[in-house]
Design a protein around this motif. Sequence first.
Motif, short mmCIF file in Angstrom:
data_model
loop_
_atom_site.label_atom_id
_atom_site.label_comp_id
_atom_site.label_asym_id
_atom_site.label_seq_id
_atom_site.Cartn_x
_atom_site.Cartn_y
_atom_site.Cartn_z
N SER A 40 27.17 -41.35 -18.81
CA SER A 40 26.90 -42.43 -17.84
C SER A 40 27.74 -42.22 -16.58
O SER A 40 27.28 -42.47 -15.47
N MET B 158 22.12 -45.88 -19.15
CA MET B 158 21.95 -44.50 -19.61
C MET B 158 20.84 -44.41 -20.66
O MET B 158 19.98 -43.52 -20.61
N THR C 199 28.00 -43.96 -24.75
CA THR C 199 27.28 -43.27 -23.68
C THR C 199 28.16 -43.09 -22.43
O THR C 199 27.64 -42.80 -21.36
N THR D 153 29.03 -49.28 -25.17
CA THR D 153 29.08 -48.59 -23.87
C THR D 153 29.99 -47.35 -23.94
O THR D 153 29.91 -46.49 -23.07
#
Length: 445
Positions: free
Chosen positions: A289, A91, A285, A282
């Motif tokens: 994503s 992303m 995002t 992670t």
Amino acid sequence: MNQLLTVQSDKPYTPRPSGKESNRLHSQDTPFHDWYRFVLSFPPHLVRDYLEKFQIDSGHQVLDPFSGTGTTVVECKKRGIPSVGVEANVMAWFAGEVKVDWTPDPDKLLADSRTVAEAALEVLKKEGIEDEQMFGQGYTDASMYQLRTLPPDILKLLLTDSISPLPLHKVLVLSECQEKYGKPEFRRHQKLALAKELVTSIGNLHFGPEVGVGKKKSDAPVVAAWLDRIHVMCQDLRSVEDSGIPAKIYHADSRNLVGLLDPCLIDAVITSPPYPNEKDYTRTTRLESVLLEFITSKEELRELKKGLVRSNTRGVYKDDTDDKWVTENPEIQRIATAIEDRRIELGKTSGFEKLYGRVTKLYFGGMTRHLAELRPILRPGAQLAYVVGDQASYLRVMIRTGEILADIATSLGYEVERIDLFRTRIATATKEQLREEVVILKWKG
Ligand SMILES: C[S@@+](CC[C@H](N)C(=O)[O-])C[C@H]1O[C@@H](n2cnc3c(N)ncnc32)[C@H](O)[C@@H]1O
């Protein structure tokens, strides 16, 4: 044995406003930078400052090996300096790549987006769903509508309640109309505009700095918010001419650079790698994503995590071996042992807590691998700036990240010019001062 380096310059990095202020986007910097950023982004003025200090101009080539949302590469492009980035989170990589793509004709982008918006509003209207203004806060009964949603296994990838059912439905309608009625050449910019709105106006996320779920909005304008964002992008595109300055971001792992970048290519590195701070980057995002279909399964999420330098225990895997790179580093071994001893002393027994010592070694091992891989790509005399922060996230054991990184760099043949202070923060748990520093290195070749 490596000696810990303490070549610190307390001469402040200028300007050095405190805390959050130093990370804020100045109003003159919003074009392109503000198309999409995340809490981990560093400010463009920091990049400018080091470009000036390193005397970098259009004849040089700059690298950001942890390019995030592309701040270094965007700023270089704005200043006519060729640059390249490497980013492992798909992303963030996508955002950076779009932010340096100034080729779309803004009038055509806007016209195409209007067509998509009208089609989406038409679909929603037929379903009896308004998008012009928000319904009553908290009272919209989503069960009145036949709402689209995501398959259960995909929904599970999201942070629970990070987007409410009605806004999610509108996002899915808009995305479908984009595919059906939009021209492919504008799709990437349109997707990025949606990503930006998802994390600001559409979803329920708040960032502070950890990502979490805040007040749940039962409804939110989606199509109008997205089109407003496209307007801003078009204004920015109108304000520049694409001079063709090379600006490329690779979706790759900065621990494997050989073969990706040419030898002796880079004159300067300006970057901010992850810190060993137990944050799962992670998650930051995750919403966009998943909704933009960059992550479509648990397996893809795992692969994404495996491509990152280990900085939290949720991203540690049995077959990880980066810790082998630091078995000879006494300071890292001391810290890992101190964390493990503290864990035993406190009687902490969760699987994650048991990994705190190991993830610290994996983090510095990963950074060692990266700095080793980088060497052949650097021109002799290359200058490097690494922005890193001290951490005390693992049972309050202090990790002086900048000092340790400088020590690792020395062991790999770099020269440590100095360590600048970027800003300080107070650790909530220990009330100790945590330094965020810029480690300045030189590669003599
Ligand atoms: C602190 S952020 C960088 C933010 C960036 N300076 C900006 O302004 O947006 C660190 C970035 O490193 C990326 N990263 C972590 N491990 C990586 C790896 N092995 N290779 C490339 N990128 C990596 C993360 O996904 C994250 O985007």
